[in-house]
Enzyme design. Structure first.
Site, mmCIF file in Angstrom:
data_model
loop_
_atom_site.group_PDB
_atom_site.id
_atom_site.type_symbol
_atom_site.label_atom_id
_atom_site.label_comp_id
_atom_site.label_asym_id
_atom_site.label_seq_id
_atom_site.Cartn_x
_atom_site.Cartn_y
_atom_site.Cartn_z
ATOM 1 N N ASP A 46 1.157 -44.804 36.975
ATOM 2 C CA ASP A 46 1.400 -45.101 35.558
ATOM 3 C C ASP A 46 1.206 -46.595 35.339
ATOM 4 O O ASP A 46 1.850 -47.413 36.005
ATOM 5 C CB ASP A 46 2.834 -44.701 35.196
ATOM 6 C CG ASP A 46 3.085 -44.704 33.702
ATOM 7 O OD1 ASP A 46 2.477 -45.537 32.991
ATOM 8 O OD2 ASP A 46 3.907 -43.894 33.233
ATOM 9 N N TYR B 159 -6.760 -36.063 39.184
ATOM 10 C CA TYR B 159 -6.996 -36.951 38.051
ATOM 11 C C TYR B 159 -8.355 -37.634 38.189
ATOM 12 O O TYR B 159 -9.116 -37.737 37.220
ATOM 13 C CB TYR B 159 -5.883 -37.997 37.983
ATOM 14 C CG TYR B 159 -6.031 -39.003 36.864
ATOM 15 C CD1 TYR B 159 -5.390 -38.815 35.647
ATOM 16 C CD2 TYR B 159 -6.821 -40.147 37.025
ATOM 17 C CE1 TYR B 159 -5.526 -39.734 34.617
ATOM 18 C CE2 TYR B 159 -6.967 -41.065 36.001
ATOM 19 C CZ TYR B 159 -6.312 -40.858 34.801
ATOM 20 O OH TYR B 159 -6.465 -41.762 33.780
#
Length: 217
Positions: free
Chosen positions: A120, A196
């Protein structure tokens, strides 16, 4: 995008205790006993749905891998995905834990290598200390890593990558490898992609660095 809360997440963990460690604090300084060998221990912090850690375990059977995920619903999704794989691995364990507390489950020098994949970015300045390459986290990693242990970091976020380069250099750490476009570099031949990464790599370059803590003197 974060998964919706799964009310059965903890039940899924308990039902799969053959490779999910329910009480990792009890494993501190005993991880080689948990795996039943003296092979190196590599951990991935923020493992997501587990593609990366599982593929590594398949490719490198002489290394012990531990996937760490803070969000129980994400870990539950990873567990379900691993269970669908045809190839079963004995050199991989998964745990639900917060990275800032890793010293509670690993002794000094118990880990050989750390992977940080697509963490993140926490883009707001006031949240900088939450970034997994901030000084607070680097201090934790330094305690649990062996001497000359390495951190391997990948991201598609240019801002986070630039921040990480500065943060690691100032800690201080030595940068052993830096790529501004991993997928168009020679190292891409051996690169294992996260879920991802597979989805978003065509939208822009993937940045990567490998760093080691600088020894005193």
């Amino acid at each position: 995008m974060r998964l919706r809360n799964n009310p059965k997440a903890y039940d899924i963990m308990k039902e799969n205790d053959s490779f999910v460690i329910i009480e990792p604090e009890k494993c501190k300084n005993k991880w080689h006993e948990v795996f039943g060998n003296d092979n190196p221990i590599y951990i991935e912090i923020g493992m997501g749905k587990g593609d990366f850690i599982y593929q590594n375990a398949c490719r490198y059977p002489d290394i012990n891998f531990i996937g760490i995920e803070k969000f129980p619903s994400v870990l539950a999704a990873a567990i379900n995905k691993v269970n669908k794989q045809e190839t079963k691995v004995s050199n991989m364990k998964l745990i639900h834990y917060d990275a800032i507390e890793l010293k509670n489950i690993f002794a000094n020098g118990e880990v050989d290598h750390i992977f940080l994949n697509f963490s993140d970015p926490w883009p707001k300045n006031r949240h900088a200390k939450r970034r997994l390459t901030s000084k607070q986290f680097l201090s934790v990693y330094q305690d649990i890593l062996v001497s000359k242990g390495e951190i391997e970091f990948k991201t598609d976020n240019r801002g986070l990558f630039e921040y990480s380069l500065v943060s690691l250099n100032q800690y201080p750490m030595d940068l052993l490898y830096v790529s501004l476009d991993l997928h168009n570099s020679p190292e891409n031949e051996t690169n294992i992609m996260t879920e991802y990464e597979k989805k978003f790599c065509e939208k822009g370059p993937i940045y990567k660095l490998v760093a080691r803590y600088r020894e005193d003197g």
